[in-house]
Enzyme design. Structure first.
Site, PDB file in Angstrom:
ATOM      1  N   HIS A 191     -12.140   5.685   2.787  1.00 28.70           N
ATOM      2  CA  HIS A 191     -12.055   7.170   3.299  1.00 28.70           C
ATOM      3  C   HIS A 191     -12.022   8.151   2.175  1.00 28.70           C
ATOM      4  O   HIS A 191     -11.519   8.017   1.011  1.00 28.70           O
ATOM      5  CB  HIS A 191     -10.957   7.367   4.372  1.00 28.70           C
ATOM      6  CG  HIS A 191      -9.800   6.941   3.437  1.00 28.70           C
ATOM      7  ND1 HIS A 191      -8.905   7.607   2.983  1.00 28.70           N
ATOM      8  CD2 HIS A 191      -8.997   5.524   3.549  1.00 28.70           C
ATOM      9  CE1 HIS A 191      -7.684   6.889   2.651  1.00 28.70           C
ATOM     10  NE2 HIS A 191      -7.888   5.634   3.069  1.00 28.70           N
TER      11      HIS A 191
ATOM     12  N   GLU B 196      -7.239  -1.688  -3.149  1.00 30.76           N
ATOM     13  CA  GLU B 196      -7.563  -0.364  -2.955  1.00 30.76           C
ATOM     14  C   GLU B 196      -7.484   0.377  -4.390  1.00 30.76           C
ATOM     15  O   GLU B 196      -6.481   0.108  -5.006  1.00 30.76           O
ATOM     16  CB  GLU B 196      -6.809   0.275  -1.718  1.00 30.76           C
ATOM     17  CG  GLU B 196      -7.005   1.701  -1.568  1.00 30.76           C
ATOM     18  CD  GLU B 196      -6.303   2.059  -0.530  1.00 30.76           C
ATOM     19  OE1 GLU B 196      -6.637   3.153   0.262  1.00 30.76           O
ATOM     20  OE2 GLU B 196      -5.264   1.625  -0.220  1.00 30.76           O
TER      21      GLU B 196
ATOM     22  N   GLU C  43     -11.261   0.820  -0.097  1.00 29.63           N
ATOM     23  CA  GLU C  43     -10.257  -0.346  -0.067  1.00 29.63           C
ATOM     24  C   GLU C  43     -11.187  -1.277   0.827  1.00 29.63           C
ATOM     25  O   GLU C  43     -12.014  -0.915   1.641  1.00 29.63           O
ATOM     26  CB  GLU C  43      -9.384   0.272   0.751  1.00 29.63           C
ATOM     27  CG  GLU C  43      -9.478   1.114   2.153  1.00 29.63           C
ATOM     28  CD  GLU C  43      -8.030   1.576   2.863  1.00 29.63           C
ATOM     29  OE1 GLU C  43      -6.991   0.670   2.658  1.00 29.63           O
ATOM     30  OE2 GLU C  43      -8.047   2.728   3.125  1.00 29.63           O
TER      31      GLU C  43
ATOM     32  N   HIS D 206      -7.123  11.190   5.234  1.00 30.35           N
ATOM     33  CA  HIS D 206      -8.336  10.723   5.772  1.00 30.35           C
ATOM     34  C   HIS D 206      -9.036  11.923   5.967  1.00 30.35           C
ATOM     35  O   HIS D 206      -8.843  12.659   6.959  1.00 30.35           O
ATOM     36  CB  HIS D 206      -8.280   9.899   7.056  1.00 30.35           C
ATOM     37  CG  HIS D 206      -7.762   8.514   6.955  1.00 30.35           C
ATOM     38  ND1 HIS D 206      -8.354   7.540   7.308  1.00 30.35           N
ATOM     39  CD2 HIS D 206      -6.648   8.152   6.317  1.00 30.35           C
ATOM     40  CE1 HIS D 206      -7.861   6.387   7.169  1.00 30.35           C
ATOM     41  NE2 HIS D 206      -6.813   6.687   6.311  1.00 30.35           N
TER      42      HIS D 206
ATOM     43  N   ASP E  88       0.890  -1.236  -0.180  1.00 27.88           N
ATOM     44  CA  ASP E  88      -0.089  -0.124   0.098  1.00 27.88           C
ATOM     45  C   ASP E  88       0.832   1.209  -0.097  1.00 27.88           C
ATOM     46  O   ASP E  88       1.558   1.473   0.986  1.00 27.88           O
ATOM     47  CB  ASP E  88      -0.907  -0.230   1.219  1.00 27.88           C
ATOM     48  CG  ASP E  88      -1.842   1.173   1.182  1.00 27.88           C
ATOM     49  OD1 ASP E  88      -1.945   1.950   0.447  1.00 27.88           O
ATOM     50  OD2 ASP E  88      -2.866   0.956   2.127  1.00 27.88           O
TER      51      ASP E  88
ATOM     52  N   ASP F 264      -3.787   6.845  -3.493  1.00 26.78           N
ATOM     53  CA  ASP F 264      -3.889   5.843  -2.562  1.00 26.78           C
ATOM     54  C   ASP F 264      -4.212   4.494  -3.107  1.00 26.78           C
ATOM     55  O   ASP F 264      -5.407   4.449  -3.323  1.00 26.78           O
ATOM     56  CB  ASP F 264      -4.499   6.236  -1.160  1.00 26.78           C
ATOM     57  CG  ASP F 264      -4.432   5.269  -0.120  1.00 26.78           C
ATOM     58  OD1 ASP F 264      -3.875   4.414  -0.149  1.00 26.78           O
ATOM     59  OD2 ASP F 264      -5.175   5.351   0.980  1.00 26.78           O
TER      60      ASP F 264
END
Length: 405
Positions: A246, A386, A279, A254, A166, A177
């Protein structure tokens, strides 16, 4: 030893569309291995490498894709769209390159540093303006997230490990992300397939006006319809119910809204213009994570209060964090680099020494937050996939989609 300049151009781990070569980006006149800054491959004024385009779900969104007013709104954001697409392409090129040499036996520290250095090279690291979005997570087996090796960690990747990679890229604070799971033993295929399908279900369900709780319900239904047999025992695959996707804001990984991966979450709706990391985590354990292991991930609180610091070392470290990372996440390994985390900012004079007391002080007063590894029960296996999506006025763009996942 990691052979990052080898002749192999195919992914070595499973379920990565292994028949497709990893050097797709040579069509953009990129080198192999990739070395040119990604922005140089897409001339100023072009749209950049557009992600996967999907329609927003539900009848109330049907007209968006052809609505003239919405198209005009889209045009107002052309510059920002180009930046996030270049950051996404950087993520794709780094991961496709890494997939050709990640194999059992490699030192996780070496792997993370190679990924992060290539990330800096391709995104043209420029302090807070462009660089790595957050530390490279390489959580193994029952550890679901937030593990990266600290200095001196000698952990090596094994054939029977399930590793979640990640990592993030950022340009002007716009963070991409995205994560995938590395496994070599075919017995883990059903686990990886379940989590990949659940993430794709979440991506499909997301859109303007969609309630966050409805996305969680879709994800859980797909995830928990699967099971996996490991060494003669059948395990139901459970969502890690206290982990979420998120919303993402500028310099804020976040940004306040959580996308649950089980039913029963908030009825808050997604809105036009928002970025989300969708994710999912599937586990053969209890499907619930707790803090564990030594901490490596830290991040300055986005709304950190101004607190007078008594310890001179804490003042110095906070100044270094502000200049180098701002409110982006960082790890101890980066503080201990010669450049302290950014060559642009510090050249080779940024290394932090004997900083742990100062870092603890910043955490104790609430200026910096610690993010220790998140663990399910020991002995189980957790997988993750994700993607970052952008809710454009006309459509949904899956920015991080690649031909690997």
């Amino acid at each position: 030893e990691i052979n990052v300049n080898g002749l192999n151009r195919f992914p070595l781990s499973r379920l990565m569309n292994n028949e497709i070569r990893c050097d797709y980006f040579t069509k953009y006149k990129q080198t192999w291995p990739p070395q040119k800054p990604v922005e140089s491959l897409f001339p100023e004024g072009t749209d950049g490498p557009v992600g996967q385009i999907m329609e927003h779900p539900h009848d109330f969104n049907r007209k968006r894709i052809s609505d003239a007013e919405k198209k005009m709104q889209d045009k107002l954001h052309t510059d920002m769209y180009r930046k996030v697409r270049i950051a996404s392409e950087c993520h794709r090129q780094v991961r496709r390159w890494a997939q050709t040499w990640i194999k059992p036996g490699i030192l996780l520290t070496d792997m993370c540093e190679a990924i992060e250095n290539k990330n800096r090279e391709l995104v043209a690291e420029n302090g807070l303006k462009a660089g790595v979005g957050f530390p490279t997570g390489c959580s193994l087996d029952y550890v679901a997230a937030h593990y990266t090796p600290n200095t001196g960690d000698t952990t090596r990747l094994g054939y029977d490990n399930v590793m979640k990679i990640d990592f993030g890229t950022q340009i002007d604070g716009r963070i991409i992300d995205s994560a995938w799971t590395v496994a070599f033993n075919p017995k883990f295929d059903p686990l990886l397939e379940a989590v990949k399908a659940a993430t794709n279900a979440g991506v499909k369900a997301a859109g303007i006006g969609v309630r966050l709780c409805d996305i969680g319900e879709e994800i859980q239904e797909v995830m928990e319809s699967h099971e996996v047999e490991i060494d003669g025992k059948v395990y139901p695959i459970k969502c890690c119910r206290n982990l979420n996707g998120h919303s993402i804001g500028p310099y804020q990984i976040h940004a306040g809204k959580s996308v649950p991966i089980v039913k029963g979450g908030e009825a808050t709706k997604m809105e036009e213009g928002e970025f989300y990391a969708i994710e999912t985590f599937g586990s053969t354990g209890r499907g619930y994570v707790v803090d564990g292991l030594e901490c490596s991930h830290y991040m300055k609180a986005f709304d950190a209060p101004h607190i007078p610091l008594r310890m001179p070392a804490a003042k110095r470290l906070l100044s270094h964090i502000n200049r180098t990372f701002g409110t982006l996440a960082f790890c101890r390994r980066w503080l201990e680099r010669e450049d302290g985390g950014s060559f642009t900012v510090h050249k080779n004079n940024g290394k932090q020494t004997r900083y742990l007391g100062a870092l603890k002080n910043l955490c104790d007063v609430g200026i910096v937050n610690a993010y220790p590894p998140l663990c399910d029960i020991k002995g189980c296996y957790v997988a993750q996939y994700e993607h970052t999506i952008l809710l454009r006025p006309t459509c949904k763009e899956v920015l991080s989609r690649g031909d690997d996942y």
